[in-house]
Write an enzyme that holds these catalytic residues in place. Structure first.
Site, mmCIF file in Angstrom:
data_model
loop_
_atom_site.group_PDB
_atom_site.id
_atom_site.type_symbol
_atom_site.label_atom_id
_atom_site.label_comp_id
_atom_site.label_asym_id
_atom_site.label_seq_id
_atom_site.Cartn_x
_atom_site.Cartn_y
_atom_site.Cartn_z
ATOM 1 C CD GLU A 64 -4.288 11.448 -7.277
ATOM 2 O OE1 GLU A 64 -3.455 10.537 -7.353
ATOM 3 O OE2 GLU A 64 -4.488 12.093 -6.237
ATOM 4 C CG ASP A 69 -2.309 10.010 0.718
ATOM 5 O OD1 ASP A 69 -1.330 9.276 0.504
ATOM 6 O OD2 ASP A 69 -2.648 10.926 -0.046
ATOM 7 N N GLY A 81 -3.471 12.994 -2.327
ATOM 8 C CA GLY A 81 -2.496 14.018 -2.707
ATOM 9 C C GLY A 81 -1.119 13.796 -2.113
ATOM 10 C CB SER A 101 3.134 2.614 -4.486
ATOM 11 O OG SER A 101 2.409 2.830 -3.289
#
Ligand code: 5RP
Length: 262
Positions: free
Chosen positions: A111, A92, A103, A35
Site C-alpha cells: 500500500e 485505520d 496496515g 473492506s
C-alpha cells in the site's frame, strides 16, 4: 439490499462511491486493500462494465487483485505501470493533517509503495477512523521473520525514548500461526495509545534492522473522503485546504449489493 447494510458499511460504501468520481478514462489506479477499498473496487468494476470506463488497476494485495479481476478491472503490476495517476485506499486512522495509520489488513508495504508512486492518494473511510492523535489503533510494523523476536525487543527498547503512552509490541497471529504478509513477512502491532510525533516515529521505525516498513503514512494522502451511515459525505483536501459536504442516496437494487449478498 442496501437496507440490510450496517451503518458502518453504508458509510464505507458512500465514501468509496464518491471516490470513484475521481477516476477517469485511461488512468492507472492504485487499488487499496480492506473492506472500504473493496467497495471502491466493486464501484469501479460496475463503471467498467456499465459505462465502458477504461482503467488499469494496480492492486495492493492478492485479495484486491482477485476482487479486481472478478469485477472486470484490468490488473497490471506496479512495474508495468511504473507510475500511477491515483491511488484510493482505506485507513485505520487519519488525523487533521491527513497522516494515517494503515496496515490493519496487513497490506501496508504494498500500500505504501503504491500510494507513494501515485500523483495523488485519496483515502476513503467511515467517520470512525477520524482521530485527533494517531495511535489508539495499534501501529502495524512489517518485519522479516529472521530474528523477529530480537527485532521486537529492539522496537520495544527504542519506544522508551519516544513520545508514546504504551510500549508493547505483539506478533500478529492468524489462528495458531503468525500472520504472513503477501511479501512473506510478519507484522508486529505496536500498542502505543498515542503517538506524540508520528513523523519521528515513522523515521525511527524504518531505521531498525529487521523492520521492512511501518504503517504510518506521513504526507502521502492528499484527500480524505469521509462517509457517514446516513449517506452524508465529507471531502477534505489537504492541499487546497478545503472541506466539502455532500450526500449520496442509495439505489437499493444496485448490483453491487446483490453481488455482496451472494
Ligand atoms: C489494509 C489497510 C486498510 O486500508 C485498513 O485496515 C482499513 O480497512 P477497512 O477499510 O476494512 O476498515 O490498511 O492493510
Amino acid at each position: 439490499m442496501a437496507g440490510e447494510l450496517s451503518p458502518i458499511d453504508k458509510a464505507k460504501f458512500v465514501a468509496a462511491k464518491r471516490a470513484a468520481d475521481f477516476v477517469e478514462d485511461g488512468m492507472r489506479v492504485g487499488l487499496g486493500t480492506g473492506s472500504t477499498a473493496a467497495w471502491l473496487v466493486r464501484c469501479l468494476g460496475e463503471m467498467v462494465r456499465d459505462d465502458g470506463l477504461k482503467i488499469r488497476g494496480v492492486p495492493t494485495s492478492t485479495r484486491t487483485a482477485e476482487l479486481a479481476r472478478d469485477v472486470g478491472i484490468e490488473v497490471i503490476s506496479l512495474d508495468e505501470a511504473r507510475w500511477l495517476d491515483l491511488t484510493i485506499d482505506g485507513a485505520d486512522e487519519f488525523d487533521g493533517d491527513l497522516n494515517l495509520i494503515k496496515g490493519g489488513g496487513g497490506a501496508l508495504l504494498q500500500e505504501k509503495i503504491v500510494a507513494t508512486a501515485s500523483d495523488q492518494m485519496i483515502v476513503i473511510a467511515d467517520v470512525g477512523k477520524a482521530v485527533e492523535n494517531l495511535g489508539a489503533f495499534p501501529l502495524p510494523v512489517e518485519v522479516i521473520p529472521f530474528g523477529w523476536q530480537t527485532t521486537q525487543a529492539l522496537v520495544e527498547e527504542t519506544l522508551i525514548s519516544m513520545d508514546v503512552l504504551g510500549r508493547n509490541a505483539t506478533l500478529r497471529m492468524n489462528g495458531g500461526a503468525p500472520f504472513i504478509t503477501d511479501e512473506g513477512n510478519y507484522i508486529l502491532d505496536l500498542h502505543l495509545g498515542r503517538i506524540g510525533n508520528p513523523r519521528q516515529m515513522a523515521l525511527v521505525m524504518n531505521q531498525m534492522p529487521g523492520v521492512v516498513e511501518n504503517g504510518l503514512f506521513i504526507d502521502i494522502c492528499d484527500k480524505v473522503i469521509i462517509g457517514y451511515g446516513d449517506g452524508r459525505i465529507e471531502l477534505r483536501d489537504i492541499n487546497e485546504g478545503t472541506v466539502e459536504h455532500d450526500r449520496l442516496d442509495f439505489v437499493e437494487s444496485d448490483n453491487l449489493f446483490t453481488d455482496l449478498a451472494e
